[in-house]
Design a protein around this motif. Structure first.
Motif, PDB file in Angstrom:
ATOM      1  N   ARG A 207       0.851  -1.198   0.000  1.00 52.17           N
ATOM      2  CA  ARG A 207       0.000   0.000   0.000  1.00 52.17           C
ATOM      3  C   ARG A 207       0.885   1.245   0.000  1.00 52.17           C
ATOM      4  O   ARG A 207       1.939   1.263   0.626  1.00 52.17           O
ATOM      5  CB  ARG A 207      -0.910   0.028   1.225  1.00 52.17           C
ATOM      6  CG  ARG A 207      -2.068  -0.968   1.114  1.00 52.17           C
ATOM      7  CD  ARG A 207      -3.072  -0.762   2.234  1.00 52.17           C
ATOM      8  NE  ARG A 207      -2.434  -0.854   3.537  1.00 52.17           N
ATOM      9  CZ  ARG A 207      -2.946  -0.312   4.639  1.00 52.17           C
ATOM     10  NH1 ARG A 207      -4.078   0.368   4.599  1.00 52.17           N
ATOM     11  NH2 ARG A 207      -2.317  -0.444   5.790  1.00 52.17           N
ATOM     12  N   GLN A 218      -4.475   9.920   0.582  1.00 52.10           N
ATOM     13  CA  GLN A 218      -5.102   8.650   0.212  1.00 52.10           C
ATOM     14  C   GLN A 218      -4.157   7.514   0.595  1.00 52.10           C
ATOM     15  O   GLN A 218      -2.941   7.666   0.537  1.00 52.10           O
ATOM     16  CB  GLN A 218      -5.382   8.605  -1.294  1.00 52.10           C
ATOM     17  CG  GLN A 218      -6.279   7.444  -1.715  1.00 52.10           C
ATOM     18  CD  GLN A 218      -6.734   7.526  -3.174  1.00 52.10           C
ATOM     19  OE1 GLN A 218      -6.481   8.515  -3.854  1.00 52.10           O
ATOM     20  NE2 GLN A 218      -7.407   6.493  -3.656  1.00 52.10           N
ATOM     21  N   VAL A 219      -4.741   6.391   0.968  1.00 54.89           N
ATOM     22  CA  VAL A 219      -3.971   5.188   1.263  1.00 54.89           C
ATOM     23  C   VAL A 219      -4.557   4.076   0.423  1.00 54.89           C
ATOM     24  O   VAL A 219      -5.777   3.896   0.421  1.00 54.89           O
ATOM     25  CB  VAL A 219      -4.084   4.788   2.760  1.00 54.89           C
ATOM     26  CG1 VAL A 219      -3.249   3.549   3.051  1.00 54.89           C
ATOM     27  CG2 VAL A 219      -3.678   5.937   3.665  1.00 54.89           C
ATOM     28  N   GLY A 220      -3.730   3.352  -0.302  1.00 52.92           N
ATOM     29  CA  GLY A 220      -4.300   2.267  -1.092  1.00 52.92           C
ATOM     30  C   GLY A 220      -3.244   1.482  -1.842  1.00 52.92           C
ATOM     31  O   GLY A 220      -2.066   1.830  -1.833  1.00 52.92           O
ATOM     32  N   ARG A 221      -3.706   0.420  -2.482  1.00 52.15           N
ATOM     33  CA  ARG A 221      -2.804  -0.371  -3.325  1.00 52.15           C
ATOM     34  C   ARG A 221      -2.349   0.515  -4.477  1.00 52.15           C
ATOM     35  O   ARG A 221      -3.126   1.341  -4.987  1.00 52.15           O
ATOM     36  CB  ARG A 221      -3.531  -1.590  -3.884  1.00 52.15           C
ATOM     37  CG  ARG A 221      -3.984  -2.588  -2.829  1.00 52.15           C
ATOM     38  CD  ARG A 221      -4.458  -3.866  -3.510  1.00 52.15           C
ATOM     39  NE  ARG A 221      -5.430  -3.574  -4.558  1.00 52.15           N
ATOM     40  CZ  ARG A 221      -5.607  -4.313  -5.657  1.00 52.15           C
ATOM     41  NH1 ARG A 221      -4.868  -5.383  -5.861  1.00 52.15           N
ATOM     42  NH2 ARG A 221      -6.515  -3.981  -6.554  1.00 52.15           N
ATOM     43  N   ASP A 224      -4.675   0.834  -7.366  1.00 49.32           N
ATOM     44  CA  ASP A 224      -5.913   1.560  -7.062  1.00 49.32           C
ATOM     45  C   ASP A 224      -5.674   3.066  -7.040  1.00 49.32           C
ATOM     46  O   ASP A 224      -6.526   3.842  -7.469  1.00 49.32           O
ATOM     47  CB  ASP A 224      -6.496   1.095  -5.726  1.00 49.32           C
ATOM     48  CG  ASP A 224      -7.019  -0.331  -5.817  1.00 49.32           C
ATOM     49  OD1 ASP A 224      -7.360  -0.763  -6.938  1.00 49.32           O
ATOM     50  OD2 ASP A 224      -7.071  -1.012  -4.776  1.00 49.32           O
ATOM     51  N   LEU A 225      -4.513   3.485  -6.531  1.00 48.48           N
ATOM     52  CA  LEU A 225      -4.206   4.922  -6.550  1.00 48.48           C
ATOM     53  C   LEU A 225      -4.057   5.403  -7.987  1.00 48.48           C
ATOM     54  O   LEU A 225      -4.447   6.517  -8.334  1.00 48.48           O
ATOM     55  CB  LEU A 225      -2.918   5.233  -5.780  1.00 48.48           C
ATOM     56  CG  LEU A 225      -2.898   4.931  -4.284  1.00 48.48           C
ATOM     57  CD1 LEU A 225      -1.734   5.639  -3.629  1.00 48.48           C
ATOM     58  CD2 LEU A 225      -4.187   5.347  -3.618  1.00 48.48           C
ATOM     59  N   ARG A 228      -7.831   4.865  -9.492  1.00 48.51           N
ATOM     60  CA  ARG A 228      -8.943   5.547  -8.817  1.00 48.51           C
ATOM     61  C   ARG A 228      -8.444   6.523  -7.759  1.00 48.51           C
ATOM     62  O   ARG A 228      -8.715   6.369  -6.568  1.00 48.51           O
ATOM     63  CB  ARG A 228      -9.864   4.505  -8.171  1.00 48.51           C
ATOM     64  CG  ARG A 228     -10.720   3.752  -9.188  1.00 48.51           C
ATOM     65  CD  ARG A 228     -11.792   2.917  -8.508  1.00 48.51           C
ATOM     66  NE  ARG A 228     -11.201   1.813  -7.738  1.00 48.51           N
ATOM     67  CZ  ARG A 228     -10.791   0.679  -8.296  1.00 48.51           C
ATOM     68  NH1 ARG A 228     -10.906   0.492  -9.590  1.00 48.51           N
ATOM     69  NH2 ARG A 228     -10.270  -0.262  -7.547  1.00 48.51           N
ATOM     70  N   ASP A 230      -8.399   9.613  -5.339  1.00 47.90           N
ATOM     71  CA  ASP A 230      -9.526  10.276  -4.664  1.00 47.90           C
ATOM     72  C   ASP A 230      -9.646  11.745  -5.035  1.00 47.90           C
ATOM     73  O   ASP A 230     -10.715  12.325  -4.906  1.00 47.90           O
ATOM     74  CB  ASP A 230      -9.343  10.199  -3.137  1.00 47.90           C
ATOM     75  CG  ASP A 230      -9.763   8.850  -2.579  1.00 47.90           C
ATOM     76  OD1 ASP A 230     -10.401   8.086  -3.320  1.00 47.90           O
ATOM     77  OD2 ASP A 230      -9.454   8.586  -1.399  1.00 47.90           O
TER      78      ASP A 230
END
Ligand SMILES: Nc1ncnc2c1ncn2[C@@H]1O[C@H](COP(=O)(O)OP(=O)(O)OP(=O)(O)O)[C@@H](O)[C@H]1O
Ligand SMILES: [Mg+2]
Length: 338
Positions: A207, A218-221, A224-225, A228, A230
């Motif tokens: 992540r 934002q925090v994510g895989r 996904d960043l 998608r 934010d």
């Protein structure tokens, strides 16, 4: 109380230096064995956060838990962490082995145990033939591996890496990046890693945490960043070359204040909806970047995956790939697609 699956928990970490608020309430949960990468512009607070986790700096407010235990009153040496910095001062008068065992000696680890740990770490990092050398007799990459080895022998539950590869040349960075990935797999340890390098962030992270001005955006895989984001900040920060942003009529037609399209999601296409003129072309071998000024004066970067006959001053038309347009509202937040 112990939450074995949770390696690190940051709860509303605030840090001020005088009147300046450098961290503005950071929350983060890191699972055991996870590889988490911090990215963000220079000065956004990445190193400050690392130093607070390590206990080298005290937060103004908020709590740090490591392995389910509050460590706010725990000195750095007792937090079960090991840190590798960009500037990894090795002791010049000590050998590689000496540098790796110094902290263990101070911790009172027995000699046979020290030797066993050094042997294991040296094997992992391919340092075994170099153990008797001094830092001056090593290459930059080898020294960096000694600094990592010095962290490994402490058998920490949490590794903190703050731009550990930024002193290395491009080839060594790639090689060491692969070694760190392998190390993470082999040790199964939790790692937190700061980098300015997009490729390192995308390839190493389970992540990514995107920070800006002391706040988590934002925090994510990684994927996904990329797909998608934010908000505008994350959209512009993740990806290289960076996402194109367009306003005005083009955005209005999409019912947004701003639309974003990545350079790799634009196609040169005689039927394209946007007309423009090539102002500059960069040929990277595998890819070409075209800098195109559209009719309304806005400039976009187009990445085409090959050599191209298109040249400066050529008129081109561009199409966005279907489903690849990002829409943002007036506050810069992503408008979910229908
Ligand atoms: N001791 C200090 N006193 C006052 N301000 C500080 C202190 N240490 C850091 N800062 C400020 O805190 C902010 C965050 O610094 P930090 O080193 O965490 O940034 P960073 O994200 O690691 O940046 P970089 O990518 O350049 O390493 C910066 O604006 C910096 O000037
Ligand atoms: Mg820093």
């Amino acid at each position: 109380m112990n939450a074995p699956e949770q390696s690190l928990k940051l709860s509303h970490i605030v840090k001020t230096y005088g009147p300046v608020e450098v961290l503005k309430g950071v929350d983060l949960d890191v699972r055991r064995g996870e590889f988490v990468v911090f990215v963000g512009p220079s000065g956004c607070g990445k190193s400050t956060l690392m130093r607070i986790i390590a206990g080298l700096e005290t937060q103004t407010a908020g709590t740090v838990e490591i392995g389910g235990r509050n460590v706010d009153a725990t000195v750095p040496a007792k937090r079960g962490i090991a840190m590798v910095f960009q500037s990894y001062a090795l002791y010049p008068h000590l050998t590689v082995a000496g540098n790796m065992t110094l902290a263990l000696k101070e911790d009172g680890v027995s000699k046979p145990e020290r030797e066993a740990r050094v042997e294991k770490a040296a094997n992992l990092l391919q340092l075994s033939p170099l153990l008797k050398r001094r830092p001056a007799e090593l290459s930059g990459g080898q020294r960096q591996r000694v600094a990592i080895g010095r962290a490994i022998v402490r058998e920490p539950t949490l590794f903190l890496f703050d731009e550990p590869l930024s002193n290395l040349d491009a080839a060594l960075r790639v090689a060491t990046r692969l070694e760190i990935a392998k190390l993470h797999r082999t040790l199964g340890a939790t790692m937190i890693y700061v980098t300015h390098d997009q490729t390192e962030a995308m390839t190493l992270a389970d992540r990514i945490v995107v920070l800006n001005a002391g706040m988590v955006q934002q925090v994510g895989r990684p994927i996904d960043l990329y797909n998608r984001p934010d908000n505008l900040f994350v959209a512009g920060f993740i990806g290289s070359p960076k996402m194109n942003f367009l306003t005005g009529r083009i955005a209005e037609e999409a019912d947004a204040m701003t639309v974003g399209i990545r350079p790799e999601h634009l196609k040169v296409d005689p039927q394209g909806v946007w007309a423009g003129t090539v102002r500059h072309a960069e040929h990277l071998g595998s890819d070409t970047y075209l800098y195109v000024v559209l009719g309304d004066g806005q400039e976009v970067t187009v990445r085409i995956p090959e050599e191209t006959p298109i040249a400066v001053d050529d008129a081109v038309r561009l199409s966005p790939l279907p489903g690849r347009i990002h829409r943002f509202d007036a506050a810069g937040l992503t408008i979910p697609s229908a």
